[in-house]
Write a protein that holds these residues in place. Structure first.
Motif, short mmCIF file in Angstrom:
data_model
loop_
_atom_site.label_atom_id
_atom_site.label_comp_id
_atom_site.label_asym_id
_atom_site.label_seq_id
_atom_site.Cartn_x
_atom_site.Cartn_y
_atom_site.Cartn_z
N SER A 64 69.09 72.91 38.37
CA SER A 64 69.74 71.77 39.00
C SER A 64 69.10 71.59 40.37
N LEU A 65 68.97 70.34 40.81
CA LEU A 65 68.41 70.13 42.13
C LEU A 65 69.37 70.56 43.23
N ARG A 66 70.67 70.24 43.06
CA ARG A 66 71.64 70.53 44.12
C ARG A 66 72.90 71.22 43.62
N SER A 67 73.52 70.66 42.61
CA SER A 67 74.83 71.14 42.17
C SER A 67 74.74 72.49 41.49
N ALA A 68 75.66 73.37 41.86
CA ALA A 68 75.68 74.70 41.26
C ALA A 68 76.65 74.78 40.09
N GLY A 69 77.33 73.69 39.77
CA GLY A 69 78.39 73.74 38.77
C GLY A 69 77.95 74.25 37.42
N VAL A 70 76.92 73.62 36.82
CA VAL A 70 76.48 74.03 35.48
C VAL A 70 75.82 75.40 35.54
N HIS A 71 75.06 75.66 36.59
CA HIS A 71 74.46 76.98 36.74
C HIS A 71 75.54 78.06 36.71
N ASP A 72 76.61 77.86 37.45
CA ASP A 72 77.68 78.86 37.50
C ASP A 72 78.34 79.03 36.14
N GLN A 73 78.49 77.92 35.41
CA GLN A 73 79.07 78.00 34.07
C GLN A 73 78.19 78.82 33.13
N MET A 74 76.89 78.58 33.21
CA MET A 74 75.98 79.18 32.23
C MET A 74 75.52 80.57 32.60
N ALA A 75 75.37 80.86 33.88
CA ALA A 75 74.88 82.18 34.28
C ALA A 75 75.81 83.28 33.80
N SER A 76 77.11 83.02 33.88
CA SER A 76 78.07 84.03 33.43
C SER A 76 78.16 84.11 31.91
N GLN A 77 77.49 83.19 31.22
CA GLN A 77 77.47 83.20 29.75
C GLN A 77 76.07 83.57 29.23
N ALA A 106 68.17 73.85 45.40
CA ALA A 106 68.52 73.83 46.83
C ALA A 106 68.89 75.20 47.35
N GLN A 107 69.37 76.07 46.47
CA GLN A 107 69.77 77.42 46.88
C GLN A 107 68.64 78.43 46.72
N ALA A 108 67.74 78.18 45.76
CA ALA A 108 66.67 79.13 45.49
C ALA A 108 65.35 78.39 45.26
N PRO A 109 64.85 77.67 46.27
CA PRO A 109 63.63 76.89 46.07
C PRO A 109 62.42 77.75 45.70
N ALA A 110 62.37 78.96 46.21
CA ALA A 110 61.24 79.83 45.90
C ALA A 110 61.22 80.20 44.42
N ARG A 111 62.41 80.35 43.82
CA ARG A 111 62.44 80.70 42.40
C ARG A 111 61.94 79.55 41.54
N LEU A 112 62.36 78.32 41.85
CA LEU A 112 61.87 77.19 41.08
C LEU A 112 60.36 77.04 41.27
N LEU A 126 62.28 66.67 32.43
CA LEU A 126 63.15 66.21 33.52
C LEU A 126 64.23 65.28 32.99
N THR A 127 65.47 65.49 33.44
CA THR A 127 66.56 64.54 33.27
C THR A 127 67.28 64.47 34.61
N VAL A 128 66.81 63.57 35.47
CA VAL A 128 67.35 63.49 36.83
C VAL A 128 68.00 62.13 37.09
N THR A 129 68.21 61.33 36.07
CA THR A 129 68.76 59.97 36.11
C THR A 129 67.80 59.02 36.84
N GLU A 130 68.05 57.76 36.70
CA GLU A 130 67.14 56.76 37.27
C GLU A 130 66.94 56.92 38.77
N LYS A 131 68.00 57.25 39.48
CA LYS A 131 67.87 57.31 40.95
C LYS A 131 67.04 58.49 41.42
N GLY A 132 66.85 59.50 40.56
CA GLY A 132 66.06 60.66 40.94
C GLY A 132 64.58 60.38 41.08
N TYR A 133 64.14 59.17 40.65
CA TYR A 133 62.73 58.82 40.74
C TYR A 133 62.40 58.07 42.03
#
Length: 458
Positions: A64-77, A106-112, A126-133
């Motif tokens: 994710s570029l910014r939001s940690a929501g999905v990462h937090d959901q999936m990391a624990s799974q 945004a939290q781990a730029p070096a890892r990406l 990439l799926t960043v929606t139209e505005k991400g371009y």
């Protein structure tokens, strides 16, 4: 309830399909940017199919570029989640194992950066929606916005170009999976412009010479998941899946066959590789997405919540059918063998799926980024003679005027200001007039301007 994980997955009921490969033995071959529900219901599923068909080392690292929501959901799974396909025939549930790692840029730029530079990485999706371009209303790249943002896709991809060139590693294929006309070309031009802006001329030349950015068309309806959906999935699994995805059985992926190196056999899951994506992409943008946006703005105005409610409304369906069949489908030249009437029939049947609670408010987000490719291109092709599309455009403008646009839109403040300072005529002129900020694709004649104003004021 116990969470889904690599350990607890063994307790899933037999009705849940499992990955058909040794997940732990796969190396990461794909980096995905934009870790949302659509990726998990679409590209990750095709990649799961490719590895089940025998491909190896195409596991996904998703960021994710910014939001940690999905990462937090999936990391624990342990990166596991389920996809539930719903239709009138019932449900089919599948465990997806393709995503091996998740991160937040945004939290781990070096890892990406490390993942993008890794020798095993060959493809970026990439799926960043139209505005991400970061495109301006006239279609040009908003370099000032990219620089000010500091955390765009271009920052990470440019860094990858530099790192891979100086380490002698192979070029990558960048696969845009967003609803933009010529999405690969848009990505290619913008990244080249950003490299130029940074003074990295040699790197830009290498990127343009060796890297590939194929155009694609993607299609699958993926509603936002609710807590009630997760509860229902949990009852089926006997485990809690916070990253669960709900979708329809239908899926489509058409990809320009232009890659810098090897790729997964996504065709094992039904993907099509073609020489020219444009007719498929245009049909989807103008017919499916255009109809979806019309249903959203017209439907919300009449008090509907879901797509299936709006398409069943006798005041809305004729407008949407005309927009789809008489205007969008006749605004471009179809590919040989591309049957648009059956396609329209299938779309309407998909919209009417009452088991899929696809919220109109979800579709209504980022309207200023969507109306161009979905409606204005069709209007331009018909010289503005597209009354159903004008009706939909007026509904979007009323949507903004009434303050219902509570969803994200990068131009929300600007559009709200236009309504606060003027009337329908001044808003139409400010957007579509000679100096209008959205006049690049279509400018109305005097008669069309008057018709649009009447539609807004009805």
């Amino acid at each position: 309830m116990t969470r889904l994980s690599g350990t607890t997955a063994a307790t899933l009921p037999d009705s849940v399909a499992r990955p058909g490969y040794d997940r732990a033995a796969q190396r990461i071959g794909i980096v995905h940017i934009g870790l949302g529900a659509f990726h998990r219901a679409h590209q990750a599923v095709y990649t799961d199919d490719a590895m089940a068909a025998g491909d190896r080392d195409w596991a996904i690292a998703a960021a994710s570029l910014r939001s940690a929501g999905v990462h937090d959901q999936m990391a624990s799974q342990d990166g596991l989640y389920t996809v539930t396909e719903r239709s009138s025939d019932g449900e089919a549930v599948r465990l997806i194992g393709a995503i091996q790692e998740t991160t937040v840029a945004a939290q781990a730029p070096a890892r990406l950066a490390a993942l993008l530079a890794a020798p095993d990485t060959r493809v970026v999706t990439l799926t960043v929606t139209e505005k991400g371009y970061w495109r301006r209303p006239d279609g040009a790249t908003d370099l000032a916005g990219i620089v000010a943002d500091g955390n765009s896709i271009y920052h990470y991809l440019a860094q990858a170009v530099v790192a891979r060139r100086y380490s002698g590693r192979d070029p990558l294929t960048l696969v845009s999976c967003d609803n933009l006309p010529d999405n690969g070309r848009v990505l290619r031009a913008a990244l080249a412009a950003f490299l130029d802006h940074q003074g990295q001329t040699a790197e830009r030349d290498w990127f343009e010479r060796e890297w590939r950015c194929p155009n694609t068309m993607i299609d699958r309806i993926v509603p936002a998941v609710t807590d009630a959906d997760r509860d229902r999935v949990g009852a089926t699994l006997g485990l809690r899946d916070e990253a669960a995805v709900i979708t329809e059985p239908y899926r489509q992926w058409v990809i320009e066959d232009d890659f810098a190196g090897d790729r997964p056999r996504w065709e094992a899951g039904g993907a099509q590789f073609v020489a020219d994506v444009a007719p498929y992409e245009t049909a989807k943008l103008r017919m499916l997405n255009g109809a979806h946006s019309a249903l959203a703005y017209l439907g919300l105005e009449r008090g509907h919540i879901f797509v299936h409610q709006a398409v069943a409304d006798p005041q809305i369906r004729p407008v949407v059918e005309r927009l789809m069949r008489a205007e969008a489908a006749t605004s471009f030249t179809a590919a040989e063998g591309q049957a648009l009437e059956p396609y329209a029939d299938a779309l309407l049947a998909r919209f009417a799926n009452t088991t899929l609670e696809h919220r109109l408010s979800q579709i209504a987000s980022d309207g200023s980024q969507k109306v161009g490719p979905r409606w204005l291109s069709s209007l331009a092709a018909h010289g503005g003679d597209a009354p159903a599309t004008l009706t939909a455009l007026a509904a979007w403008l009323r949507f903004i005027r009434t303050g219902n646009d509570a969803s994200p839109d990068p131009r929300r403040a600007e559009l709200a200001r236009l309504w606060a300072e003027g009337d329908a005529a001044s808003v139409v002129d400010a957007l579509f007039g000679a100096q209008g900020s959205m006049a690049g694709l279509w400018r109305p004649t005097e008669a069309q301007r008057a018709a649009l104003i009447r539609e807004i004021e009805q």
